[in-house]
Scaffold this active site. Structure first.
Site, PDB file in Angstrom:
ATOM      1  CG  ASP A 105     -15.290 -40.316 -34.848  1.00 56.63           C
ATOM      2  OD1 ASP A 105     -14.141 -40.425 -34.387  1.00 56.63           O
ATOM      3  OD2 ASP A 105     -16.267 -40.907 -34.372  1.00 56.63           O
ATOM      4  CG  ASP A 115     -10.277 -43.691 -30.229  1.00 56.20           C
ATOM      5  OD1 ASP A 115      -9.847 -43.682 -29.059  1.00 56.20           O
ATOM      6  OD2 ASP A 115     -11.017 -44.578 -30.661  1.00 56.20           O
TER       7      ASP A 115
HETATM    8  N1  GLY Z   1     -12.370 -44.888 -32.962  1.00 53.18           N
HETATM    9  C1  GLY Z   1     -13.036 -46.053 -32.517  1.00 53.18           C
HETATM   10  C2  GLY Z   1     -12.233 -47.278 -32.610  1.00 53.18           C
HETATM   11  O1  GLY Z   1     -11.013 -47.253 -32.713  1.00 53.18           O
HETATM   12  O2  GLY Z   1     -12.799 -48.349 -32.588  1.00 53.18           O
END
Ligand code: GLY
Length: 385
Positions: free
Chosen positions: A107, A169
């Site tokens: 992330d 993501d």
């Molecule tokens: N990246 C995690 C979400 O979109 O909740």
């Protein structure tokens, strides 16, 4: 003065949309300033809140959402010209810096690029320092890349279920890598980003151009083992925010590469999203396009704003007005008291009705910081057209 021009411009933009909407400037003003009122605290990044109880969910910098609040302050400075937002952003940014050494998650882009990256163009005196943080973060992120799988590993938890999970993501984290190559003139970050985008393109999409949330790979062979969900309704459903990450991610990847395959995927998934039979007329999707309880399922404003922002960029490449129309519809829908949090509610958020993690019954139908982030980005992108 910049303020006045902004609100006047936004008013014109919104009036040009089909639906009737109330005057939005007043609606937003108190919400925007609520971000300034939130106390500066290195351990308490605001992530979401309950409008009913007023309880704010606060997280440390290691949470994937930490960069969005700072990004919102930067974007409000950019939108309004009010230096108070810039001063707050400069105060908050350093609390994220230590994440540049955190190699435990993919992330990095969400945390570092949405904060430091947004500040880059806005504070020339800090450009070199911010670029250094971005490059150091990119160096950490690429330690999670496997040349065998040709992708960055997303998560380390749930080891009993997944061996080498890659989630859709993760596409958003590639922006940090593309920028790191621009800053350093070293292609290694960009090369990894491109390999990751190509692997995801090959394995994450279904025939109808919706995408899976998680693809688990065999790190020995590099082949996908299982395709499933983590935050969607079920493995074969279409988690709305996952589709948004795909649309935004491939549009952004096209920006840096001009690879037509990336553009085509962005368009195909955008078409799936905006023309979906379960898309409500106001453009704010249900949290999952296949939740059987539709029309009683919660909506997800964050999926709408992320897609809207991505589609404004996609419109720039394709000149397909459908994309711009969708983005304008979303902004118009959100400019109402159904979505803007009432001025009487305290808390550093703008919009209600995002859905974070439905399977875990967590952050359902609430203000969530990334819903606001992509909303503000969409406003800025519309303004720049
Ligand atoms: N990246 C995690 C979400 O979109 O909740």
């Amino acid at each position: 003065m910049k303020n006045l021009y902004y609100y006047f411009g936004l008013g014109l933009l919104l009036c040009s949309c089909k639906s009737q909407i109330p005057q939005s400037a007043n609606l937003y003003e108190s919400r925007y300033s609520s971000l300034l009122e939130y106390p500066v605290d290195s351990l308490a990044f605001p992530r979401s809140m309950s409008v009913k109880t007023g309880i704010i969910h606060k997280v440390p910098s290691k949470d994937w959402t930490s960069g969005f609040f700072v990004g919102n302050l930067w974007q409000l400075y950019d939108l309004t010209g009010n230096k108070a937002y810039k001063e707050k952003a400069i105060q908050w940014n350093p609390f994220i810096e230590k994440e540049k050494h955190n190699g435990n998650t993919h992330d990095m882009g969400f945390k570092v690029y949405c904060s430091y990256g947004k500040g880059l163009a806005l504070v020339p005196e800090k450009k070199a320092a911010y670029e250094k943080v971005i490059v150091e973060s990119a160096n950490t992120l690429i330690t999670r890349f496997s040349p065998k799988v040709q992708a960055i590993r997303s998560w380390d938890f749930n080891k009993e279920v997944w061996t080498y999970p890659v989630i859709i993501d993760n596409m958003l984290n590639l922006e940090l890598l593309f920028e790191a190559s621009k800053i350093t003139n070293d292609p290694k970050y960009r090369d990894i980003a491109i390999q990751h985008a190509n692997t995801t393109l090959k394995n994450h999409f279904r025939a109808d151009n919706s995408c899976y949330h998680v693809v688990d790979y065999d790190p020995q062979t590099g082949q996908p083992k299982t395709k499933m969900t983590h935050q969607g309704y079920n493995d074969d459903s279409s988690w709305a925010r996952g589709q948004s990450w795909a649309i935004y991610g491939y549009t952004m990847a096209y920006r840096y590469t001009k690879d037509k395959a990336f553009l085509q995927q962005a368009e195909a998934t955008a078409n799936y999203f905006i023309n979906n039979q379960n898309m409500p007329a106001d453009g704010i999707p249900y949290w999952d396009f296949k939740d059987p309880s539709i029309p009683n399922a919660p909506r997800d404003v964050s999926a709408a704003t992320c897609t809207a922002s991505g589609l404004i960029e996609l419109y720039g490449y394709t000149k397909n007005k459908t994309y711009l129309d969708y983005a304008k519809k979303v902004i118009s829908t959100l400019s109402s008291t159904n979505y803007v949090i009432p001025a009487t509610v305290k808390g550093p958020f703008i919009l209600e009705h995002s859905t974070g993690n439905w399977p875990k019954n967590d952050e359902i139908d609430e203000p969530i910081v990334y819903g606001d982030y992509y909303f503000l980005e969409a406003l800025l992108r519309l303004k720049a057209l």
